[in-house]
Scaffold this active site. Structure first.
Site, PDB file in Angstrom:
ATOM      1  N   LYS A   1      -7.232   2.433  -2.164  1.00 13.67           N
ATOM      2  CA  LYS A   1      -7.782   3.372  -1.190  1.00 13.67           C
ATOM      3  C   LYS A   1      -8.523   4.481  -1.933  1.00 13.67           C
ATOM      4  O   LYS A   1      -8.130   4.861  -3.049  1.00 13.67           O
ATOM      5  CB  LYS A   1      -6.669   3.973  -0.328  1.00 13.67           C
TER       6      LYS A   1
ATOM      7  N   HIS B   1      -8.442  -6.486   4.844  1.00 12.32           N
ATOM      8  CA  HIS B   1      -8.031  -5.731   6.022  1.00 12.32           C
ATOM      9  C   HIS B   1      -9.317  -5.286   6.704  1.00 12.32           C
ATOM     10  O   HIS B   1      -9.960  -4.319   6.275  1.00 12.32           O
ATOM     11  CB  HIS B   1      -7.152  -4.536   5.649  1.00 12.32           C
TER      12      HIS B   1
ATOM     13  N   ASP C   1      -7.006  -4.606  10.625  1.00  4.33           N
ATOM     14  CA  ASP C   1      -6.269  -3.345  10.469  1.00  4.33           C
ATOM     15  C   ASP C   1      -6.993  -2.242  11.220  1.00  4.33           C
ATOM     16  O   ASP C   1      -7.908  -1.613  10.693  1.00  4.33           O
ATOM     17  CB  ASP C   1      -6.129  -2.993   8.991  1.00  4.33           C
TER      18      ASP C   1
ATOM     19  N   ASP D   1     -10.267   3.574  11.372  1.00  2.00           N
ATOM     20  CA  ASP D   1      -9.611   2.399  11.946  1.00  2.00           C
ATOM     21  C   ASP D   1      -9.992   2.150  13.397  1.00  2.00           C
ATOM     22  O   ASP D   1      -9.131   1.874  14.241  1.00  2.00           O
ATOM     23  CB  ASP D   1      -8.084   2.522  11.816  1.00  2.00           C
TER      24      ASP D   1
ATOM     25  N   ASP E   1     -12.156   6.241   7.086  1.00  8.22           N
ATOM     26  CA  ASP E   1     -11.077   5.323   7.458  1.00  8.22           C
ATOM     27  C   ASP E   1     -10.483   5.673   8.816  1.00  8.22           C
ATOM     28  O   ASP E   1      -9.305   6.026   8.921  1.00  8.22           O
ATOM     29  CB  ASP E   1     -10.000   5.363   6.379  1.00  8.22           C
TER      30      ASP E   1
ATOM     31  N   GLU F   1      -3.069  -3.031  -2.408  1.00 10.13           N
ATOM     32  CA  GLU F   1      -4.176  -2.467  -1.622  1.00 10.13           C
ATOM     33  C   GLU F   1      -4.611  -1.107  -2.137  1.00 10.13           C
ATOM     34  O   GLU F   1      -3.800  -0.188  -2.277  1.00 10.13           O
ATOM     35  CB  GLU F   1      -3.750  -2.351  -0.156  1.00 10.13           C
TER      36      GLU F   1
ATOM     37  N   HIS G   1     -11.552   1.820   3.265  1.00 12.66           N
ATOM     38  CA  HIS G   1     -10.949   2.511   2.127  1.00 12.66           C
ATOM     39  C   HIS G   1     -11.916   2.848   1.009  1.00 12.66           C
ATOM     40  O   HIS G   1     -11.507   3.082  -0.129  1.00 12.66           O
ATOM     41  CB  HIS G   1      -9.785   1.684   1.574  1.00 12.66           C
TER      42      HIS G   1
ATOM     43  N   TRP H   1       0.858  -1.185   0.000  1.00 11.22           N
ATOM     44  CA  TRP H   1       0.000   0.000   0.000  1.00 11.22           C
ATOM     45  C   TRP H   1       0.892   1.233   0.000  1.00 11.22           C
ATOM     46  O   TRP H   1       1.840   1.317   0.782  1.00 11.22           O
ATOM     47  CB  TRP H   1      -0.921   0.049   1.226  1.00 11.22           C
TER      48      TRP H   1
ATOM     49  N   ASP I   1      -9.714  -3.118   2.024  1.00  9.45           N
ATOM     50  CA  ASP I   1      -9.754  -2.604   3.390  1.00  9.45           C
ATOM     51  C   ASP I   1     -11.131  -2.010   3.644  1.00  9.45           C
ATOM     52  O   ASP I   1     -11.619  -1.191   2.851  1.00  9.45           O
ATOM     53  CB  ASP I   1      -8.665  -1.539   3.576  1.00  9.45           C
TER      54      ASP I   1
END
Length: 418
Positions: free
Chosen positions: A228, A286, A326, A296, A294, A226, A262, A185, A259
């Site tokens: 995004k 992820h 993640d 997380d 995002d 990856e 993302h 990424w 992800d």
């Protein structure tokens, strides 16, 4: 939690699920075979062990909960504690900044020697390891571009970094007898509206081709890319978009990493799995919890997590989807964050395995959408918690919330003294 109480509840739950044609013992056995890859960067807020440089690339960890790991030994110790509270045999996902560098880190040429301690630890624990290139938090990434940079020296630096990361992944795969998923990424992009998106994407494709030029056996290493939507500092244009990496993965037989944070706020990765896997052999997930976007947040047992698990299990994608986590929350106990998030992921897989999928599919194909909806609603109140507690206890891990006391004891005995 009392073992007799857990066993009694399990017997009742087993009977209830059997009435729907679901074998709970078989579901548990299937669950044991699905590893989840715990991300090491939850243990120290994505700092790594190279230096004290600030995070970059749009990555932010909020909070300053005491006791974070400051070296690889402490991080492995914390992972040991977390894994002891999580049922099943799993994996650990490393970033290139988490080696043991003896004061001499070299981001350009990541050394296998820096990760031998991790390989030995994983071998002793029976774990698999995954790996990530770290294309951020470094002076050579300060321009906002790495593999897609128009500066040849910057681009060459990060191509070399990616090549050496693949060799580390290959090393892990050979040492542990389990293929390592090595993910790429990059944070490349523009804060404001660019003129030449196409030029940067052509450069990124060429850089990736050079980085992946050496053939490495998939028995040892699996390459993933990856995507995004946007990042902090790249709000107007992210070079490695979903469309770019979807096309690249299809063309070059790479894993596509999806992800959960993302994409657009109302866009979910659970809906993407069945489409992507028509054209790509394998996916890397992820799993995160985006709040607005995002952010997380620690994964919890919410609807999207259950939908992700259902898509994997209903379609028998277990061998084609690599599940990694993640998230990074520095505002709560970091070990508790690992335990909460990983146990939530495993719970979601269990509930999917306890679903009478064939019955539901038959109702759908017969056009009996009333039965489909009714049964999906009834399943929500089935006693899956009793099966979960039983699985935890039989795995030698605490059932219910009993794990929290162990985390608090560890905090008092270990974390508070750092």
């Amino acid at each position: 939690m009392n073992e007799q109480y857990v066993n009694k509840n399990y017997d009742s739950a087993k009977e209830a699920y059997a009435a729907l044609g679901v074998d709970t013992d078989a579901a548990i056995e299937a669950l044991k075979k699905i590893p989840v890859s715990l991300h090491c960067w939850q243990g120290d807020d994505v700092g790594g062990f190279e230096s004290d440089c600030d995070l970059s690339g749009g990555i932010q960890a909020t909070g300053n909960y005491p006791g974070k790991a400051t070296n690889a030994c402490q991080l492995r110790q914390d992972l040991d504690k977390a894994l002891s509270l999580i049922p099943g045999t799993h994996r650990v996902n490393l970033h290139a900044i988490y080696g043991e560098f003896d004061g001499k880190p070299d981001r350009r040429h990541v050394s296998i020697d820096s990760f031998k301690g991790w390989a030995q630890w994983a071998k002793d624990k029976g774990l698999g390891l995954d790996f990530n290139g770290t294309f951020f938090s470094h002076p050579m990434a300060d321009s906002g571009f790495t593999l897609s940079s128009k500066d040849k020296d910057i681009r060459s630096f990060w191509i070399d970094h990616g090549k050496s990361c693949r060799k580390v992944g290959e090393y892990f795969g050979k040492e542990l007898g389990k293929p390592c998923v090595t993910n790429v990424w990059v944070p490349d992009g523009y804060k404001d509206i660019p003129i030449d998106r196409s030029g940067h994407r052509a450069i990124l494709e060429k850089s990736l081709d050079e980085m992946f030029a050496e053939d490495i056996s998939p028995e040892h290493n699996l390459d993933a890319v990856e995507c995004k939507l946007f990042g902090i500092g790249s709000e107007s244009c992210t070079i490695g978009s979903h469309e770019f990496y979807m096309g690249y993965a299809m063309k070059n037989n790479k894993l596509l990493c999806l992800d959960a944070g993302h994409f657009h706020p109302t866009e979910v990765i659970s809906d993407k799995l069945s489409s992507c896997l028509l054209y790509i052999d394998r996916l890397l997930l992820h799993v995160s919890r985006p709040v607005r976007w995002d952010s997380d947040h620690v994964v919890i047992f919410n609807e999207e997590l259950q939908y992700i698990a259902q898509e994997v299990i209903r379609n028998n994608f277990q061998s084609r989807v690599h599940i990694g986590l993640d998230f990074f929350d520095a505002s709560i106990n970091r070990i508790a964050a690992w335990v909460i998030g990983t146990r939530a992921m495993i719970k979601a897989l269990l509930t999917a395995l306890l679903e009478p999928s064939q019955m539901l599919k038959e109702a759908e194909e017969a056009g009996d959408f009333t039965k489909r909806l009714a049964m999906l609603e009834e399943l929500k109140s089935m006693p899956f918690g009793a099966v979960w507690d039983y699985y935890c206890l039989k795995s030698g891990t605490p059932a219910g919330a009993d794990w929290l006391a162990e985390v608090k004891d560890y905090e008092n005995a270990v974390l508070s003294k750092r």
